[in-house]
Enzyme design. Structure first.
Site, PDB file in Angstrom:
ATOM      1  N   LYS A   1       0.805  -1.228   0.000  1.00  0.00           N
ATOM      2  CA  LYS A   1       0.000   0.000   0.000  1.00  0.00           C
ATOM      3  C   LYS A   1       0.841   1.283   0.000  1.00  0.00           C
ATOM      4  O   LYS A   1       0.425   2.309  -0.504  1.00  0.00           O
ATOM      5  CB  LYS A   1      -0.951   0.008   1.187  1.00  0.00           C
ATOM      6  CG  LYS A   1      -2.125  -0.940   0.991  1.00  0.00           C
ATOM      7  CD  LYS A   1      -3.261  -0.612   1.939  1.00  0.00           C
ATOM      8  CE  LYS A   1      -4.496  -1.441   1.612  1.00  0.00           C
ATOM      9  NZ  LYS A   1      -4.348  -2.858   1.996  1.00  0.00           N
TER      10      LYS A   1
ATOM     11  N   GLU B   1     -10.076   7.425   3.516  1.00  0.00           N
ATOM     12  CA  GLU B   1     -10.919   6.608   4.388  1.00  0.00           C
ATOM     13  C   GLU B   1     -10.221   5.268   4.556  1.00  0.00           C
ATOM     14  O   GLU B   1      -9.414   4.862   3.720  1.00  0.00           O
ATOM     15  CB  GLU B   1     -12.313   6.427   3.792  1.00  0.00           C
ATOM     16  CG  GLU B   1     -12.470   5.258   2.845  1.00  0.00           C
ATOM     17  CD  GLU B   1     -11.787   5.467   1.494  1.00  0.00           C
ATOM     18  OE1 GLU B   1     -11.679   6.633   1.064  1.00  0.00           O
ATOM     19  OE2 GLU B   1     -11.366   4.464   0.908  1.00  0.00           O
TER      20      GLU B   1
ATOM     21  N   SER C   1       1.753  -9.779  -0.805  1.00  0.00           N
ATOM     22  CA  SER C   1       1.415  -8.355  -0.711  1.00  0.00           C
ATOM     23  C   SER C   1       1.760  -7.718   0.629  1.00  0.00           C
ATOM     24  O   SER C   1       2.005  -6.520   0.701  1.00  0.00           O
ATOM     25  CB  SER C   1      -0.070  -8.153  -1.019  1.00  0.00           C
ATOM     26  OG  SER C   1      -0.872  -8.974  -0.181  1.00  0.00           O
TER      27      SER C   1
END
Ligand SMILES: *Cc1c(COP(=O)(O)O)cnc(C)c1O
Length: 397
Positions: A90, A112, A379
């Site tokens: 991310k 958010e 990931s």
């Protein structure tokens, strides 16, 4: 100069920008800055600098020898996004968008978050670049993810607990959009996955494509040829599209996206938007989505909070439609088994999200011969999930 694919925001029938008029203006502005800077030499240099010196790229492409020999089939490689600063992919996107916000002169960032991982990545990028950071989070989620709330606050972010509606992600999205509509003159909305209205899906894909670009170079250097398969977990779809996109034209590379199969096939028990959904509009874009007859998003579940989303990126929806990729689902139980197996065989504790990809990769490897190659996108790391797994194993004892 690279031509940006899908620069009009359309992926076949998917994607687009289904938002009220008042949001079209800021999205148009964002699109024009993004298309300008994504091909700008100085911007790319700066991005490369932070990827290398701050995130710690490039991430290794690790040959999982123990896992491979314990299965006895195809060779398994792991793309180690778990080794990035903050422990997942991310951060690639958060740094990319924060740099773009700076170029646009926006000093206030909003986002958010559901489970909190995107909130933490955003707060990290804002701390690094001295940007004000406001994170909207459902009040229920702030209780479930207390530690992530504290992490974001440590990083200097302000976390706003949204008490409206179901007090979860859906309501946090609504509040963040209201804020954006009011404040876009000085505010940048940093979106966490390859979803949402144009230009977010292509923007997130471009920032995450570093995963596939590196993996492609790495496998060519190690094996002298592309892999036979790519496997990645699909929530909104950002880590997966980051790996897949640079291999799109490698016609011999088969692509598999792994969705969260959850507890059962019943509505509310899973979040397998492509496998079990239908075409519809959610959060401003068209994709495969899990919704009721009125078009309202259904409740979703996954053992991995980061995969629990009732829609999926438009590019994945398109890959599915043109059969460039195959989408499968893996249950909570099988992801949990893979979580444990990878930890024991390789000494790598994967995120529960990534464990879905590992589970399918293992099943696939068994069916293939030893000269075949699979790349699994790891990931994220599983430190964030250890407490949850411990509590679950104690409950079933
Ligand atoms: C958030 C998250 C995901 C799911 O998001 P995508 O946008 O589908 O990549 C997967 N793995 C990890 C570790 C995550 O934190």
């Amino acid at each position: 100069m690279n031509k940006i694919k899908n620069s009009d925001g359309n992926f076949g029938q998917f994607g687009g920008s289904y938002v009220p008029d008042f949001l079209q203006t800021p999205l148009k502005e964002l699109e024009s800055y993004f298309l300008k800077y994504i091909n700008d030499f100085d911007f790319q240099k700066e991005l490369e600098y932070y990827f290398k010196e701050y995130i710690g790229r490039k991430s290794p492409l690790y040959y999982a020898k123990n896992l491979t020999s314990s299965i006895g089939g195809a060779k398994i490689y792991l793309k180690r996004e778990d080794l990035n600063h903050t422990g997942a992919h991310k951060i690639n996107n958060a740094i990319g968008q924060a740099l773009l916000a700076k170029r646009m002169g926006k000093k206030r960032i909003i986002a958010e978050t559901g489970a909190g991982q995107h909130g933490v990545a955003t707060a990290t990028a804002c701390a690094l670049f001295g940007l004000e950071c406001i994170i909207y989070m459902g009040a229920l989620d702030t209780k479930r993810q207390e530690l992530n709330v504290f992490r974001m606050e440590l990083l200097g972010a302000k976390v706003i607990a949204v008490t409206k509606g179901t007090a979860t992600l859906k309501d946090a999205v609504d509040e963040a959009l209201n804020d954006y509509a009011k404040n876009y003159a000085n505010t940048f909305y940093l979106l966490g996955s390859a979803v949402g209205p144009h230009p977010y899906p292509i923007m997130v894909r471009e920032f995450q494509s570093i995963i596939g670009k590196e993996a492609r170079e790495q496998i060519l250097a190690i094996e002298g040829r592309p892999p036979n398969y790519l496997v990645a977990a699909v929530g909104g779809g950002s880590n997966a599209i980051g790996l897949f996109h640079p291999f799109f034209d490698d016609n011999n590379v088969k692509i598999v996206g792994v969705e969260p199969g959850g507890k059962s096939d019943e509505n509310g028990d899973h979040a397998a938007s492509i496998c079990k959904g239908k075409v519809g509009i959610i959060h401003g874009f068209k994709c495969y989505t899990l919704q009721d007859d009125k078009g309202e998003p259904l409740a979703v579940h996954s053992i991995a909070a980061g995969l629990a989303y009732p829609g999926v990126g438009p590019e994945h929806s398109y890959y599915k439609e043109i059969a460039r990729a195959e989408y499968v689902s893996v249950s909570d139980d099988d992801a949990l088994k893979a979580f444990s197996i990878l930890s024991k065989t390789e000494g790598i504790i994967p995120a529960l999200e990534s464990a879905h990809a590992v589970a399918y990769g293992m099943t696939l490897a068994k069916t293939l011969s030893k000269d075949q190659i699979i790349i699994i996108n790891l990931s994220g790391r599983g430190d964030k999930d250890v407490q949850q797994v411990k509590e679950m194993s104690e409950r079933t004892k």
